[in-house]
Enzyme design. Structure first.
Site, PDB file in Angstrom:
ATOM      1  N   LYS A 115       0.866  -1.177   0.000  1.00 53.18           N
ATOM      2  CA  LYS A 115       0.000   0.000   0.000  1.00 53.18           C
ATOM      3  C   LYS A 115       0.903   1.228   0.000  1.00 53.18           C
ATOM      4  O   LYS A 115       1.677   1.443   0.915  1.00 53.18           O
ATOM      5  CB  LYS A 115      -0.914   0.025   1.218  1.00 53.18           C
ATOM      6  CG  LYS A 115      -1.917   1.167   1.160  1.00 53.18           C
ATOM      7  CD  LYS A 115      -2.790   1.205   2.378  1.00 53.18           C
ATOM      8  CE  LYS A 115      -3.860   2.285   2.199  1.00 53.18           C
ATOM      9  NZ  LYS A 115      -3.311   3.604   1.832  1.00 53.18           N
ATOM     10  N   ASP A 117       1.954   5.191   0.039  1.00 55.58           N
ATOM     11  CA  ASP A 117       1.537   6.437   0.679  1.00 55.58           C
ATOM     12  C   ASP A 117       1.846   7.576  -0.281  1.00 55.58           C
ATOM     13  O   ASP A 117       2.882   8.223  -0.200  1.00 55.58           O
ATOM     14  CB  ASP A 117       2.291   6.615   1.996  1.00 55.58           C
ATOM     15  CG  ASP A 117       1.697   7.726   2.844  1.00 55.58           C
ATOM     16  OD1 ASP A 117       0.628   8.247   2.469  1.00 55.58           O
ATOM     17  OD2 ASP A 117       2.292   8.081   3.874  1.00 55.58           O
ATOM     18  N   GLU A 249       3.308   1.321   4.875  1.00 54.38           N
ATOM     19  CA  GLU A 249       1.990   1.747   5.348  1.00 54.38           C
ATOM     20  C   GLU A 249       1.011   0.595   5.491  1.00 54.38           C
ATOM     21  O   GLU A 249       0.157   0.601   6.375  1.00 54.38           O
ATOM     22  CB  GLU A 249       1.408   2.791   4.387  1.00 54.38           C
ATOM     23  CG  GLU A 249       0.094   3.386   4.879  1.00 54.38           C
ATOM     24  CD  GLU A 249      -0.508   4.346   3.871  1.00 54.38           C
ATOM     25  OE1 GLU A 249      -1.597   4.873   4.163  1.00 54.38           O
ATOM     26  OE2 GLU A 249       0.081   4.548   2.814  1.00 54.38           O
TER      27      GLU A 249
END
Length: 403
Positions: A115, A117, A249
């Site tokens: 994921k 950021d 993240e």
């Protein structure tokens, strides 16, 4: 008045009893009761959506795709054999969204990615024109000209879904660094994770694996600035452990064979954060000696903005000045939060009572910021909230509770 069924399906397996509800005979209501050993619910709500693609039966019938004909003999070893639809040109579509989860699935076939950021971005190329568009169609071309040039060097026409990311010296995505990209242009990269259009082919109704395979072909001779989002090997537990150890993240999971559902949060894509943080709408602030002491933030529930926290931590003097400058022209006379004032005696901290609200300054709810926190309280507030960054890539009206 009843029927006894024995089902041997992929989703429903075991003995079932279909019986008319005699409590309300005029309603013509029937109950399907599981006999014997209970099974895990296949859906968190009652609907007719496919557990695999989350589309309704009407949508599946209309599409008449491989899911509709899921048990037909395959003509090849691949999971897909439907020709992509033809599309005249690559156009912007609202990006598909991830459903937040607290645990990764223990069953089923999933592909996992990091994921990122950063800024979600749709990269569109048609002939010699390149457009980089945010999820609310804000143009990124002037801000990231090096990425525009890199996409311009790729052959063909395409629409690529991905994320603009700034990497720190440890090669970890840093949103603060991304916001200051003009001072660090060499730290900016584009991570591509989906291909929606490829030289006239609309791939939104093609399975995920085919889209990734064709995306790899489009990216095969790309600049170092353009990268293919890597798949993370291992079990869900191993993936989470590795991501947490690296200080990333979180994890994005995508169901194998899933289609691209523009603008939807169907559950075919999920996200699991390593920490708890999300975007919130700034609806006001408590004045401080120079500018502000704390931000008043909230999110939308049923189209009404609900206050969730005062955010005081996470600022340095320079950052406070930069945030405060963005309040210019947004002053409002009335409180935008539907759930204020609060009552006295709140367990999560000092309540924002009617008396305390006299100290506040209100803003039109247009600015969005990202906040980290420990947990949600039973009352729907944040514990130990900390400011991370301002977010100008998401409309305030789309900010709803995620975790």
């Amino acid at each position: 008045g009843k029927m006894h069924l024995v089902l041997k399906g992929e989703k429903l397996d075991g003995e079932w009893i279909l019986v008319k509800d005699k409590r309300e005979p005029e309603s013509n209501r029937w109950l399907l009761i599981k006999a014997g050993k209970s099974m895990k619910p296949i859906s968190d709500r009652v609907d007719d959506r496919s557990a695999l693609t989350k589309r309704s039966m009407t949508a599946i019938t209309r599409d008449n795709d491989a899911q509709w004909q899921s048990h037909r003999p395959a003509s090849s070893g691949k999971k897909w054999n439907k020709r992509p639809a033809k599309a005249a040109r690559p156009v912007f579509v609202e990006p598909m969204k991830c459903k937040p989860v607290t645990d990764l699935p223990a069953t089923g076939e999933w592909l996992y990615e990091m994921k990122f950021d950063g800024y979600r971005c749709m990269a569109l190329k048609e002939a010699d024109e390149v457009r980089l568009l945010s999820r609310n169609q804000k143009k990124f071309n002037d801000r990231f000209p090096q990425l525009v040039r890199a996409f311009g060097d790729l052959p063909g026409n395409f629409a690529i879904d991905g994320e603009i990311v700034a990497l720190d010296r440890h090669d970890r995505p840093s949103f603060q660094l991304l916001q200051n990209n003009q001072a660090n242009p060499d730290a900016i990269y584009f991570y591509a994770f989906d291909l929606l259009h490829d030289n006239g082919d609309d791939l939104q109704r093609s399975p995920l694996e085919e889209r990734r395979q064709r995306l790899a072909g489009v990216m095969s001779n790309a600049s170092e600035l353009l990268r293919l989002s890597p798949l993370l090997p291992g079990s869900p537990g191993q993936v989470l452990k590795a991501v947490s150890k690296l200080g990333l993240e979180g994890v994005v999971g995508k169901r194998s064979g899933s289609l691209y559902e523009a603008g939807e949060r169907s559950g075919a894509w999920i996200k699991r954060r390593s920490d708890r943080r999300q975007e919130f709408v700034i609806g006001g602030y408590v004045p401080g000696a120079a500018n502000f002491d704390s931000l008043l933030v909230g999110l939308y529930e049923n189209k009404a903005l609900h206050f969730v926290a005062k955010v005081k931590d996470g600022f340095v003097a320079r950052l406070r000045k930069e945030v405060f400058r963005q309040f210019k022209g947004l002053a409002a006379n009335d409180c935008p939060f539907a759930n204020l004032p609060q009552k006295k005696g709140s367990r999560w901290g000092e309540p924002l009572t009617k008396e305390k609200m006299k100290e506040c300054r209100w803003l039109k709810p247009q600015l969005v910021c990202e906040v980290a926190f420990v947990e949600w309280t039973d009352a729907g507030n944040l514990r130990h909230a900390k400011f991370i960054a301002m977010r100008d890539d998401k409309p305030a009206r789309e900010v709803v509770r995620e975790t």
